[in-house]
Design a protein around this motif. Sequence first.
Motif, short mmCIF file in Angstrom:
data_model
loop_
_atom_site.label_atom_id
_atom_site.label_comp_id
_atom_site.label_asym_id
_atom_site.label_seq_id
_atom_site.Cartn_x
_atom_site.Cartn_y
_atom_site.Cartn_z
N TYR A 219 1.39 3.60 8.24
CA TYR A 219 -0.12 3.18 7.57
C TYR A 219 -0.40 3.76 8.34
N ILE A 220 -1.61 3.97 9.76
CA ILE A 220 -2.88 4.44 10.55
C ILE A 220 -2.12 5.75 10.27
N GLY B 28 8.29 0.94 5.74
CA GLY B 28 7.25 1.27 4.35
C GLY B 28 6.37 -0.01 4.61
N GLY B 29 6.30 -0.82 6.02
CA GLY B 29 5.52 -1.75 6.42
C GLY B 29 5.00 -1.31 7.42
N SER B 30 5.53 -0.68 8.19
CA SER B 30 4.97 -0.10 9.87
C SER B 30 3.70 0.37 10.16
N PRO B 31 3.31 -0.54 10.77
CA PRO B 31 1.34 0.03 11.06
C PRO B 31 0.96 1.42 11.30
N GLN C 163 0.89 -1.10 -0.16
CA GLN C 163 -0.46 0.02 -0.22
C GLN C 163 1.19 1.22 -0.19
N SER C 164 1.79 1.17 0.43
CA SER C 164 2.69 2.02 0.54
C SER C 164 3.67 2.58 -0.54
#
Length: 446
Positions: free
Chosen positions: A405-406, A399-402, A371-372
Amino acid sequence: MEFLQYIIDLGTAVMLPLVIFVIALLFGVKIGKAFYSAISIGIGFIGIGIIVDFMNAQIGPAAQAMAENFGLTLTVIDLGWPGMSPITWASSIALVAIPIAVLVNIVMLVLKMTRVVNVDIWNVWHMTFTGAIAYVATGNYWIGILGVIVHAMIAYKFGDWFCYDTDEYFGLEGIAVPHGTSAYMAPIAVIVDTIIEKIPGLNNINLDHEKIEKRLGVFGQPVVVALFLGLIIGILAGYDVKNILQLAIKVAAVISLLPKVIKPVMEGLLPISEVVKAKLQARFKGADFLIGLDPAILLGDPVVVSAGLIFIPLTIIIALIVPGNEVMPFGDLATIGFFIAMGVAVHKGNLFRTLISGIVIMFMTIWIANQSIGLTTKLAETTGTLSDSASRVAALDQGGSPVTYIFTQLFNMTNLIGFVIIGIIYAIGLYLTWTRYKKMEKENVA
């Protein structure tokens, strides 16, 4: 600002000892003792860096060969933290991120919102990444600054919430690990641990280091386990016998040497941390403080290393089943231990539970990294660090950090369903982590 950039460019092995040295002098440590401790810490991080680089050099090509053997056609390469951290430091948010993160730490200490005294300035890049991505996503500089503040606050609280794990499992008394993937993915391990505890049969399975050694004898020794894992990785990579054997012995060397290179860090840190904590406790009326350090100090644990090695081929398999995945795990494969290290402590060294939570963690990480892709690519473009204008980049680490992302989705909604799902899962993880900490706090007081 140029001075800060110069300090950053020195790298963690030089920057951290300098920070430690200055802090030690400010707290009244004698110059000779402060100097020697700073050198010891620098030597330790040089050793850790050598071992991690060595792992990357050996595991990286093997991972790429495995991907080719599995027929993966994933087009976006995971740059990993070695590729994403310099991109982040090149962003316009970077130079103000360090003083902001330090100020947040001081304010939280004064308001008694945390016990963590963060000395790991290098890993402020994690907080900076959240701010940089938010700025790229919204075009609003102040939202970017808010991203740094929010990530910093959450990171320091993670240091508090997992301090008993750091102490009781890893044996690092007075130390916190408030940074990086180990901290922000640990709540997922807490969810998994909570669920497993309620499932009859599964809750009795315990594959810990001591039981494995006891049942397998010499073949259960961490070095021997690492040797066999190296053999498996070499076979999956399609290596010939010579290269398989060479890879196996090199992987065994890594698990043997990591605890040894971490030792100088602790030898250098403990004398200073005792003085710093004593002064702070006197200033803040007996409060017990924690020194915030890099999660690299957790990598010497045999279960962390074993699980990290298992997850090299396993992460590639997970990448195949993540819906719509375009990301080829690569840059972070050799350091998967960072992702699951605190989870190992949450599971009290239970390899069975670690593998289950690790699968969930890596699945979520790869999905978020997908998604990022657009934002990490745009960040690389705006900092002038993208060598090929036609390429796209991703990173599992951050880049895969929730957390990132949130926060970013709050201001730039691109996937409502994903935001709701990840948001609910992570909110549950944070709540369970908080209640778990409160329970452990009562037990330790009693």
